[in-house]
Design an enzyme around this catalytic site. Structure first.
Site, mmCIF file in Angstrom:
data_model
loop_
_atom_site.group_PDB
_atom_site.id
_atom_site.type_symbol
_atom_site.label_atom_id
_atom_site.label_comp_id
_atom_site.label_asym_id
_atom_site.label_seq_id
_atom_site.Cartn_x
_atom_site.Cartn_y
_atom_site.Cartn_z
ATOM 1 N N ASP A 1 0.807 -1.217 0.000
ATOM 2 C CA ASP A 1 0.000 0.000 0.000
ATOM 3 C C ASP A 1 0.841 1.267 0.000
ATOM 4 O OD1 ASP A 1 0.744 -0.928 2.560
ATOM 5 O OD2 ASP A 1 -0.800 0.246 3.548
ATOM 6 N N GLU B 1 -0.463 -2.293 5.200
ATOM 7 C CA GLU B 1 0.516 -2.190 6.284
ATOM 8 C C GLU B 1 0.419 -0.835 6.980
ATOM 9 O OE1 GLU B 1 3.736 -0.995 8.544
ATOM 10 O OE2 GLU B 1 3.528 -0.162 6.528
#
Length: 430
Positions: A99, A165
């Site tokens: 991400d 994350e």
């Protein structure tokens, strides 16, 4: 940087690890593709739990490598590829996070991001300002090399591409915790060890480690102080939550140095946001505070939580107010298993060169990789991607809109991941 051979022996008593020259040649040959992958993902970033196109690109690349299986939709958008080696051996996992962040890129790169996304209900710019584009590219590179050398691989490798994350949005679940809840670390093919890399603005190609607690546990802190609204000219007719919140903010800074055992690890208490009131002459009913807590020891963490709650409620009560404290776990301590680190140190030294593998300080930043390590031994390492000719203090840090990497460091990351996969089974014979 000189390329060292993964085929070197750990000692005269051990067989040569991995596949020697053919393996190293395959690693070197992957470099252009790894850089191309990194630039693609950098130009097309996506926010946490929204990595839809990223996942499609990863899954397509893994299927092209003819892995034994490619699973998608794991923890919303995660991808897990499985490669069974030509020799019997253990199951291990290699992990990369996918991400990006709500940051407006200012690097000026020809492949800079112009992407937009939604964050907290607002449209925002999106950038890979923490290097997850590099993480994905290196793991794809490792998958490519290991798939080409599968007959030399002992055991099974799971390639874990993890979403969110940086934290799932709103009330959504996500990240490493959700992957585990969905069964990633359970079942007959559960991995017994895991490794992750994170790019860092140290000198390009350096690997930094720390045995034990390496990155901090992170908890989100929210406090609501409730008083009684009154006119600002007559504070004695109400209960002032602003004054109370100010005392709480100051008192919390005394917890690490005066109420916790400093010999057991660093503690950080930060209040980063205070909101209350609408006019300067009105004392409001409520004030909200939010912040973050960082610790490196789970017992210290529990002690901090207890003392913090007691401090907040006592100060509120002394002022005739009340306070509600909410502490939400964001990530546990990221811990490098000392035995696994020692076992794999020769691999790290071959990957980067012995002089470029260094012990580093504890980092108060947090990583949800620690959730994996609550179940199986793990290694989490920082890979330097900074320009050695630029002073360390002048290199953009992770999460900066200027964050960029020296791409020649990526091959060191690939070599580290491949080395871990190839060497893990062989080193168990010691």
């Amino acid at each position: 940087m000189a390329i060292t051979l993964l085929g070197a022996c750990l000692s005269n008593s051990l067989p040569a690890l991995a596949a020697g020259q053919p393996l190293e040649a395959a690693i070197a040959a992957s470099e252009d593709q790894v850089i191309a992958w990194r630039r693609h993902f950098h130009q097309h970033p996506e926010l946490s739990n929204r990595e839809f196109e990223t996942a499609k690109t990863i899954a397509a690349a893994l299927r092209k490598l003819k892995l034994d299986s490619v699973e998608t939709g794991v923890a919303h958008t995660g991808v897990v590829g499985t490669l069974v080696g030509g020799k019997p051996g253990p199951v291990i996992a290699l992990r990369a996070d996918m991400d990006a962040l709500p940051v407006a890129e200012q690097t000026g790169l020809p492949f800079a991001s112009t992407a937009r996304g939604e964050y907290n209900g607002a449209e925002v710019p999106v950038m890979h300002a923490c290097g997850h584009d590099a993480h994905v590219a290196m793991l794809l590179g490792a998958a490519k090399v290991l798939a080409e050398q599968r007959e030399q691989l002992a055991g099974t490798v799971k390639f874990v591409f993890q979403p969110a994350e940086e934290g799932p949005p709103g009330d959504e679940a996500g990240g490493a915790a959700l992957m585990i809840a969905e069964g990633l670390l359970s079942g007959k093919d559960a991995p017994e060890a895991i490794i992750g890399l994170h790019v860092w603005p140290n000198d390009a190609g350096e690997i930094t480690y720390r045995a034990g607690g390496f990155m901090a546990a992170a908890d989100n802190l929210a406090i609501t102080v409730t008083g009684r609204q009154t006119h600002g000219s007559s504070p004695w007719l109400g209960v002032d939550p602003v004054y109370t919140a100010a005392q709480i903010t100051t008192a919390l800074q005394g917890l690490p140095g005066r109420h916790l055992d400093v010999t057991r690890g660093p503690v950080v208490v930060t209040v980063g946001s205070i909101h209350g009131g609408v006019r300067g002459n009105i004392i409001p009913d409520t004030v909200t505070l939010s912040g973050t807590l960082r610790t490196f020891d789970m017992d210290v963490r529990d002690d901090l939580h207890e003392k913090l709650r007691n401090t907040v409620t006592a100060i509120a009560a002394a002022n005739g107010a009340s306070a509600e404290v909410t502490i939400t776990e964001a990530a546990p301590v990221t811990v490098n298993d000392p035995a696994l680190l020692k076992r794999m140190m020769p691999t790290l030294e071959r990957a980067a060169g012995a002089a470029r593998v260094q012990e580093g300080p504890a980092i108060t930043g947090a990583e949800d990789f620690g959730y994996f390590e609550q179940h199986i031994p793990g290694l989490f390492l920082h890979l330097g991607v900074g320009d050695p000719d630029t002073p360390r203090t002048e290199r953009p840090a992770n999460h900066s809109p200027y964050f960029d990497i020296e791409e020649d460091a990526l091959i060191t990351g690939v070599r580290t991941l491949v080395g871990f996969a190839m060497d893990y089974a062989a080193t168990a014979e010691q």
